[in-house]
Design a protein around this motif. Sequence first.
Motif, PDB file in Angstrom:
ATOM      1  N   VAL A   8       0.835  -1.203   0.000  1.00  0.00           N
ATOM      2  CA  VAL A   8       0.000   0.000   0.000  1.00  0.00           C
ATOM      3  C   VAL A   8       0.868   1.250   0.000  1.00  0.00           C
ATOM      4  N   ALA A   9       2.007   1.195   0.676  1.00  0.00           N
ATOM      5  CA  ALA A   9       2.895   2.360   0.732  1.00  0.00           C
ATOM      6  C   ALA A   9       3.365   2.765  -0.654  1.00  0.00           C
ATOM      7  N   SER A  10       3.660   1.782  -1.514  1.00  0.00           N
ATOM      8  CA  SER A  10       4.092   2.090  -2.873  1.00  0.00           C
ATOM      9  C   SER A  10       2.973   2.760  -3.661  1.00  0.00           C
ATOM     10  N   THR A  11       1.755   2.239  -3.519  1.00  0.00           N
ATOM     11  CA  THR A  11       0.615   2.842  -4.214  1.00  0.00           C
ATOM     12  C   THR A  11       0.373   4.265  -3.728  1.00  0.00           C
ATOM     13  N   ILE A  12       0.443   4.474  -2.421  1.00  0.00           N
ATOM     14  CA  ILE A  12       0.257   5.819  -1.868  1.00  0.00           C
ATOM     15  C   ILE A  12       1.300   6.777  -2.428  1.00  0.00           C
ATOM     16  N   SER A  13       2.543   6.312  -2.505  1.00  0.00           N
ATOM     17  CA  SER A  13       3.619   7.165  -3.018  1.00  0.00           C
ATOM     18  C   SER A  13       3.370   7.565  -4.469  1.00  0.00           C
ATOM     19  N   LYS A  14       2.937   6.601  -5.293  1.00  0.00           N
ATOM     20  CA  LYS A  14       2.707   6.903  -6.707  1.00  0.00           C
ATOM     21  C   LYS A  14       1.537   7.859  -6.897  1.00  0.00           C
ATOM     22  N   VAL A  15       0.429   7.621  -6.185  1.00  0.00           N
ATOM     23  CA  VAL A  15      -0.734   8.504  -6.317  1.00  0.00           C
ATOM     24  C   VAL A  15      -0.403   9.891  -5.769  1.00  0.00           C
ATOM     25  N   ASP A  61     -10.252   5.174   3.214  1.00  0.00           N
ATOM     26  CA  ASP A  61     -11.598   4.715   3.500  1.00  0.00           C
ATOM     27  C   ASP A  61     -11.667   3.186   3.498  1.00  0.00           C
ATOM     28  N   ARG A  62     -10.978   2.567   2.557  1.00  0.00           N
ATOM     29  CA  ARG A  62     -10.951   1.095   2.530  1.00  0.00           C
ATOM     30  C   ARG A  62     -10.235   0.551   3.763  1.00  0.00           C
ATOM     31  N   ALA A  63      -9.165   1.207   4.168  1.00  0.00           N
ATOM     32  CA  ALA A  63      -8.444   0.742   5.359  1.00  0.00           C
ATOM     33  C   ALA A  63      -9.310   0.845   6.611  1.00  0.00           C
ATOM     34  N   LEU A  64     -10.255   1.790   6.624  1.00  0.00           N
ATOM     35  CA  LEU A  64     -11.117   1.969   7.790  1.00  0.00           C
ATOM     36  C   LEU A  64     -12.342   1.058   7.771  1.00  0.00           C
ATOM     37  N   SER A  65     -12.545   0.295   6.695  1.00  0.00           N
ATOM     38  CA  SER A  65     -13.698  -0.587   6.619  1.00  0.00           C
ATOM     39  C   SER A  65     -13.603  -1.674   7.686  1.00  0.00           C
ATOM     40  N   PRO A  66     -14.741  -2.182   8.183  1.00  0.00           N
ATOM     41  CA  PRO A  66     -14.705  -3.193   9.242  1.00  0.00           C
ATOM     42  C   PRO A  66     -13.937  -4.449   8.873  1.00  0.00           C
ATOM     43  N   GLY A  67     -13.930  -4.799   7.583  1.00  0.00           N
ATOM     44  CA  GLY A  67     -13.222  -6.005   7.169  1.00  0.00           C
ATOM     45  C   GLY A  67     -11.713  -5.878   7.248  1.00  0.00           C
ATOM     46  N   ILE A  68     -11.198  -4.653   7.141  1.00  0.00           N
ATOM     47  CA  ILE A  68      -9.749  -4.438   7.177  1.00  0.00           C
ATOM     48  C   ILE A  68      -9.322  -3.835   8.508  1.00  0.00           C
ATOM     49  N   ASN A  69     -10.017  -2.788   8.954  1.00  0.00           N
ATOM     50  CA  ASN A  69      -9.792  -2.188  10.268  1.00  0.00           C
ATOM     51  C   ASN A  69      -8.307  -1.847  10.477  1.00  0.00           C
ATOM     52  N   ASP A  70      -7.818  -0.959   9.614  1.00  0.00           N
ATOM     53  CA  ASP A  70      -6.399  -0.582   9.656  1.00  0.00           C
ATOM     54  C   ASP A  70      -6.282   0.930   9.786  1.00  0.00           C
ATOM     55  N   PRO A  71      -6.485   1.483  10.964  1.00  0.00           N
ATOM     56  CA  PRO A  71      -6.389   2.944  11.123  1.00  0.00           C
ATOM     57  C   PRO A  71      -4.993   3.483  10.834  1.00  0.00           C
ATOM     58  N   GLY A  72      -3.970   2.638  10.949  1.00  0.00           N
ATOM     59  CA  GLY A  72      -2.611   3.109  10.658  1.00  0.00           C
ATOM     60  C   GLY A  72      -2.460   3.566   9.216  1.00  0.00           C
ATOM     61  N   THR A  73      -3.070   2.824   8.276  1.00  0.00           N
ATOM     62  CA  THR A  73      -3.010   3.237   6.873  1.00  0.00           C
ATOM     63  C   THR A  73      -3.761   4.546   6.661  1.00  0.00           C
ATOM     64  N   ALA A  74      -4.885   4.707   7.335  1.00  0.00           N
ATOM     65  CA  ALA A  74      -5.626   5.975   7.225  1.00  0.00           C
ATOM     66  C   ALA A  74      -4.766   7.141   7.707  1.00  0.00           C
ATOM     67  N   LYS A  75      -4.014   6.940   8.771  1.00  0.00           N
ATOM     68  CA  LYS A  75      -3.125   7.997   9.258  1.00  0.00           C
ATOM     69  C   LYS A  75      -1.996   8.253   8.262  1.00  0.00           C
ATOM     70  N   ASP A  76      -1.505   7.185   7.614  1.00  0.00           N
ATOM     71  CA  ASP A  76      -0.482   7.363   6.574  1.00  0.00           C
ATOM     72  C   ASP A  76      -1.017   8.197   5.418  1.00  0.00           C
ATOM     73  N   ILE A  77      -2.273   7.977   5.055  1.00  0.00           N
ATOM     74  CA  ILE A  77      -2.891   8.762   3.987  1.00  0.00           C
ATOM     75  C   ILE A  77      -2.995  10.227   4.383  1.00  0.00           C
ATOM     76  N   LEU A  78      -3.370  10.481   5.622  1.00  0.00           N
ATOM     77  CA  LEU A  78      -3.447  11.871   6.084  1.00  0.00           C
ATOM     78  C   LEU A  78      -2.072  12.534   6.021  1.00  0.00           C
ATOM     79  N   ASP A  79      -1.036  11.804   6.411  1.00  0.00           N
ATOM     80  CA  ASP A  79       0.325  12.347   6.296  1.00  0.00           C
ATOM     81  C   ASP A  79       0.678  12.631   4.840  1.00  0.00           C
ATOM     82  N   ALA A  80       0.288  11.697   3.950  1.00  0.00           N
ATOM     83  CA  ALA A  80       0.577  11.884   2.521  1.00  0.00           C
ATOM     84  C   ALA A  80      -0.164  13.095   1.973  1.00  0.00           C
ATOM     85  N   LEU A  81      -1.403  13.308   2.405  1.00  0.00           N
ATOM     86  CA  LEU A  81      -2.173  14.461   1.938  1.00  0.00           C
ATOM     87  C   LEU A  81      -1.538  15.770   2.406  1.00  0.00           C
ATOM     88  N   VAL A  82      -1.065  15.794   3.629  1.00  0.00           N
ATOM     89  CA  VAL A  82      -0.366  16.993   4.115  1.00  0.00           C
ATOM     90  C   VAL A  82       0.837  17.291   3.231  1.00  0.00           C
TER      91      VAL A  82
END
Length: 425
Positions: free
Chosen positions: A163-170, A295-316
């Motif tokens: 996921v980190a690679s995808t976040i970096s590219k986007v 949003d996908r990371a926050l879904s009940p099936g995945i429940n990964d708030p760490g990725t959501a925080k990584d996205i917020l850092d990437a957006l900043v």
Amino acid sequence: MKFLIMSLKAYLAERLWLRPAAFGIMAVLTVIVAIGVDRWIKLPFDFSIREQTIRSMLTIMASAMLTVATFSVSVMLAAYVAAISASTPRAFSIVVSDSTSKQAISTFIGAFTYAVVGLIGLNVGAFGSSGRIVLFFTTLWVFAWVVGTLIYWIDHVARISTVASTISKVSERATKVLARHLTDPGLGGTPIFANMLPPEDAVPVLSGYTGTVRYIDVAALVALAEASCFRVQVAVRLGDLIGRNVVVAWISEVQPGALDEGVAKRIRSAIRIGQSRQKSEDPVLLLQTLSEIADRALSPGINDPGTAKDILDALVQVFADAADKSRDGATASQHSRVMVPIIDPEMMLAAAFEQTARDGAGMVEVAVHLQQALMAIGPCLPAPWMPALQDQSTRALERAREAMPHQYDVARVEAAARLAGTGSR
């Protein structure tokens, strides 16, 4: 023409066949050069390389490269599928445009093509002593190139599916497009607000298609407005979904006989409408793509708030880098005869943060990090963005108050919101 060139570049960037085909042609040309050297250049000394030596090297290369290329394609596609499954389908075109993987596949297929063509040349007796020397040293170089590419690609392919690679590219693509928007919000025309009313004497130009606004060719509108001495007020924005016979532009100060169906058709053709949005031009879509990963990371099936925080850092980082690039870039020209509605800051920030604020409202670590992210990007953005930024913070705080059962967690979010300047609302 500019839109066609951009569309062609975007199309070719997503195609996997282009580089392998180019490398295959280069391999054929290399063998042809070796044959030409043998025909026109004679060595001044008596030195030769046995044909069997080169034949053995090329045979090994041909058999190995076909296997390696087939294996590499399967591994690459599996990595792409894993990356999209862990992020969002909207990121596929960005992930698949990865140049390193295509470079590796192209190298393997090019080496295979080179070996096959070289073997054919040896079997038909196309090489003399000079040609065999060129072919031998070229084969050694190809061997070294293939080994180096394989070593680097093994390390790279292990990272593609993360996921980190995808976040970096986007994020990289979003930074580039957002910086261009901040530098030139009017796309070369005079920027206006979307709700600005047209002049009373303005004549509407209606769309001929149903779809999404992919591109606004301001240069074509400027040329047309100058030639016919009228003004054009574009009525739609990039990414707007419109139907047939919707007003896409208003024409004012029209001279008698200057506006006919031919001119209206050219105006409509300058506002490109298609089935999907254009990632290379639409900052809202790219920010929304990042938000969907969170949003996908926050879904009940995945429940990964760490990725959501990584996205917020990437957006900043996206907003900060885009703001820096827009300040360092040249001032964009704003033609007075063409007015283009800007994409509202509210739309930008909603695309970036609203999904995370909604689905992460019940997670204190995400809600606090969201407030911190909004506070961090405040100094980076122009002053007109501040009301929309504060609204995002306020709405996120209200969602957190409704979603969190424990007052202690609510207090933490309120404290973060106070630092962002909205906690007292």
